[in-house]
Scaffold this motif. Structure first.
Motif, PDB file in Angstrom:
ATOM      1  N   HIS A 104       4.037  12.088  11.058  1.00 55.89           N
ATOM      2  CA  HIS A 104       2.889  11.158  10.912  1.00 55.89           C
ATOM      3  C   HIS A 104       1.510  11.979  11.446  1.00 55.89           C
ATOM      4  O   HIS A 104       1.624  12.704  11.767  1.00 55.89           O
ATOM      5  CB  HIS A 104       3.108   9.830  11.494  1.00 55.89           C
ATOM      6  N   GLU A 114       1.677  -1.134  -1.190  1.00 54.55           N
ATOM      7  CA  GLU A 114       1.926  -0.238  -0.129  1.00 54.55           C
ATOM      8  C   GLU A 114       2.048   1.180  -0.740  1.00 54.55           C
ATOM      9  O   GLU A 114       1.230   1.968  -0.155  1.00 54.55           O
ATOM     10  CB  GLU A 114       3.161  -0.649   0.753  1.00 54.55           C
ATOM     11  N   GLN A 153       6.610  14.934   3.994  1.00 53.88           N
ATOM     12  CA  GLN A 153       5.717  13.885   3.618  1.00 53.88           C
ATOM     13  C   GLN A 153       6.607  12.495   4.101  1.00 53.88           C
ATOM     14  O   GLN A 153       7.238  11.719   3.112  1.00 53.88           O
ATOM     15  CB  GLN A 153       5.410  13.749   2.087  1.00 53.88           C
ATOM     16  N   ALA A 189       6.994   4.558   2.174  1.00 54.99           N
ATOM     17  CA  ALA A 189       6.393   4.010   1.393  1.00 54.99           C
ATOM     18  C   ALA A 189       7.269   3.670   0.225  1.00 54.99           C
ATOM     19  O   ALA A 189       7.145   2.493  -0.600  1.00 54.99           O
ATOM     20  CB  ALA A 189       5.105   4.442   0.982  1.00 54.99           C
ATOM     21  N   GLU A 211       5.368   9.959   5.125  1.00 54.06           N
ATOM     22  CA  GLU A 211       4.635   8.825   4.700  1.00 54.06           C
ATOM     23  C   GLU A 211       5.273   8.247   3.227  1.00 54.06           C
ATOM     24  O   GLU A 211       5.233   6.770   3.085  1.00 54.06           O
ATOM     25  CB  GLU A 211       3.238   8.835   4.580  1.00 54.06           C
ATOM     26  N   LEU A 212       5.106   9.171   2.459  1.00 56.45           N
ATOM     27  CA  LEU A 212       5.776   8.945   1.073  1.00 56.45           C
ATOM     28  C   LEU A 212       6.878   8.364   0.874  1.00 56.45           C
ATOM     29  O   LEU A 212       7.642   7.395   0.408  1.00 56.45           O
ATOM     30  CB  LEU A 212       5.185  10.018   0.093  1.00 56.45           C
ATOM     31  N   TRP A 230      -1.357   2.446  -1.849  1.00 59.90           N
ATOM     32  CA  TRP A 230      -2.153   2.982  -0.864  1.00 59.90           C
ATOM     33  C   TRP A 230      -1.734   4.675  -0.207  1.00 59.90           C
ATOM     34  O   TRP A 230      -2.621   5.383  -0.109  1.00 59.90           O
ATOM     35  CB  TRP A 230      -2.117   2.102   0.474  1.00 59.90           C
ATOM     36  N   THR A 231      -0.480   4.496  -0.249  1.00 57.50           N
ATOM     37  CA  THR A 231       0.190   5.815   0.142  1.00 57.50           C
ATOM     38  C   THR A 231      -0.005   7.145  -0.831  1.00 57.50           C
ATOM     39  O   THR A 231      -0.431   8.259  -0.596  1.00 57.50           O
ATOM     40  CB  THR A 231       1.622   5.730   0.693  1.00 57.50           C
ATOM     41  N   ARG A 290      -3.418   8.479  -0.289  1.00 56.71           N
ATOM     42  CA  ARG A 290      -3.402   9.802   0.720  1.00 56.71           C
ATOM     43  C   ARG A 290      -2.793  10.808   0.253  1.00 56.71           C
ATOM     44  O   ARG A 290      -3.101  11.867   0.787  1.00 56.71           O
ATOM     45  CB  ARG A 290      -2.742   9.037   1.892  1.00 56.71           C
ATOM     46  N   HIS A 291      -1.734  10.617  -0.435  1.00 50.65           N
ATOM     47  CA  HIS A 291      -1.004  11.830  -0.995  1.00 50.65           C
ATOM     48  C   HIS A 291      -1.824  12.736  -1.729  1.00 50.65           C
ATOM     49  O   HIS A 291      -1.796  13.975  -1.712  1.00 50.65           O
ATOM     50  CB  HIS A 291       0.252  11.147  -1.699  1.00 50.65           C
TER      51      HIS A 291
END
Length: 459
Positions: free
Chosen positions: A220, A255, A237, A243, A239-240, A258-259, A262-263
């Protein structure tokens, strides 16, 4: 990163589990067991799946699970010898497959020679500076000090990354195996190591091996900052990953949207290592509360930017739940049969899904750095366009575009609704993968079946 990585898609294997190795190191006088040969029978399977690389988990000598290393310059005797590893790399290369190793350089096992010397010698020994030690009063030879371990695991002794000898050791190890033909490294627990350490190590490795692909395990935080400070080509990755399954389980595409934003920001700097599963997490087929959404997850993996990785068995829809207990990883690190033909028959439909989407990815290599534009987002519907960053406008074929077939954008539509869903998909002209009905009366309308998905060409 090296240019060849643009086309890289990995099959990730945890060798100790895959080959059925013993849970603990062999006795010192036991001969090596050539289990790495087990993987030779699977290389054609990887090629036929459409992937281009073999990402190996730990193969170096360790005490148990591979992350308690005892010798970075020796193949674990439970898996074979150095010659066995080199033979596997060469067999992979003959098929056009790249190979990466798992580098565990944040910590070592208690049997690591430099730490064994600490326990034997006592305070003031020649390798004290390799570790973070606190000696009790009156300590002498045979005294065990307190030491910094990895996240409370006493069997994993954290290295002192400020020590020049540790820097030199890691450079030596990485170059040693790159010299023997491997193509890159995954850096385990890279998030726990000071970035300044990697900034010292990696330039020296790249000076000798400029085409090596080196990515760090980062869970993270600001991925771009991690890449720039340490000098990685990429990071994992997570986060992806989170999500993807979380949005599908919760029926909350907001959600994921939003991710994805960022990606896209990270893709401006580097292409993250993307995945749906690995040796440390519950398998995606078990993580999803509705198995009908497995296709949605695979579509996301292969249409969003990044370097996709498939954890061995996920392409067969294998299940396995990670548990927080001793042996809790066993279910996600199973032994595989000697040959692919001996796999359970129920997984080949998921295999065909992976082959279809991997083939789509190979036809559009620009997806490696593609940007995603969300066109529709509700709790249960998502439509996005992915665009070749080499072209300025969706659907254009300007000089300089990296799309060899002139297609420089795709449309992806997902639904988790229980009935047919009519979605606004502007510019859709044909279905490339999945199932959808295009409406002649309105070119921007597409109907997906219940819990359906589709990848479409964009006009």
């Amino acid at each position: 990163m090296p240019a060849w990585v643009e086309h890289a898609m990995w099959w990730h294997v945890y060798p100790l589990g895959f080959t059925g190795a013993e849970p603990e190191a062999l006795p010192d006088d036991a001969p090596p067991v050539p289990r790495l040969r087990h993987l030779h029978a699977w290389l054609d399977y990887v090629v036929e799946l459409g992937l281009s690389g073999l990402a190996l988990g730990p193969v170096l000598a360790s005490e148990t699970h591979g992350y308690d290393t005892t010798d970075h310059l020796r193949v674990d005797p439970r898996l074979g010898t150095e010659e066995d590893l080199v033979a596997l790399v060469e067999a992979a290369h003959q098929r056009g497959l790249q190979v990466t190793l798992d580098g565990v350089f944040n910590h070592v096992g208690r049997g690591f020679p430099a730490f064994a010397e600490v326990l034997r010698h006592g305070p003031g020994g020649p390798t004290d500076h390799w570790f973070h030690l606190t000696w009790p009063e009156g300590a002498g030879p045979g005294t065990e000090p307190e030491y910094v371990d990895f996240e409370g695991h006493h069997a994993l002794v954290t290295l002192n990354h400020q020590d020049p000898a540790v820097v030199d050791h890691v450079v030596e190890v990485m170059n040693y195996w790159l010299d023997r033909g491997v193509d890159g490294w995954r850096l385990d627990a890279a998030y726990a190591v000071p970035p300044a350490f990697w900034a010292e190590v990696l330039p020296r490795v790249r000076a000798a091996h400029p085409e090596a692909y080196i990515f760090g395990e980062v869970l993270h935080g600001d991925y771009t900052e991690a890449v720039q400070a340490a000098g990685f080509d990429a990071v994992t990755q997570y986060e992806l990953w989170k999500a993807t399954w979380s949005s599908l389980n919760d029926r909350n595409f907001f959600e994921l949207t939003w991710t994805m934003g960022r990606h896209d920001q990270w893709l401006e700097t580097f292409a993250p290592l993307t995945f749906l599963g690995n040796h440390d997490v519950t398998r995606i087929a078990s993580r999803l509360t509705d198995r009908r959404h497995l296709g949605h997850a695979v579509v996301l993996l292969f249409t969003l930017g990044g370097t996709p990785t498939v954890y061995a068995g996920d392409e067969q829809g294998m299940e396995g739940i990670k548990e927080e207990r001793a042996g809790g990883d066993d279910a996600v690190r199973p032994t595989f049969p000697p040959e692919p033909t001996e796999l359970a028959p129920g997984g080949w439909e998921v295999h065909r899904l992976h082959r279809e989407l991997i083939a789509l990815r190979r036809r559009h290599p620009w997806l490696h750095r593609a940007r995603a534009e969300v066109l529709t987002c509700t709790n249960t519907q998502l439509v996005y366009r992915v665009v070749d960053p080499g072209s300025s406008e969706p659907g254009s074929s300007e000089p300089g575009s990296s799309a060899p077939d002139g297609i420089d954008s795709l449309l992806v539509a997902l639904s988790t609704e229980d009935g047919d869903a009519r979605l606004h998909v502007p510019g859709a002209t044909a279905v490339l993968a999945g199932e959808a009905q295009l409406h002649d009366d309105d070119e921007s309308q597409v109907t997906l079946p219940a819990h359906g998905w589709a990848v479409l060409t964009a006009g």
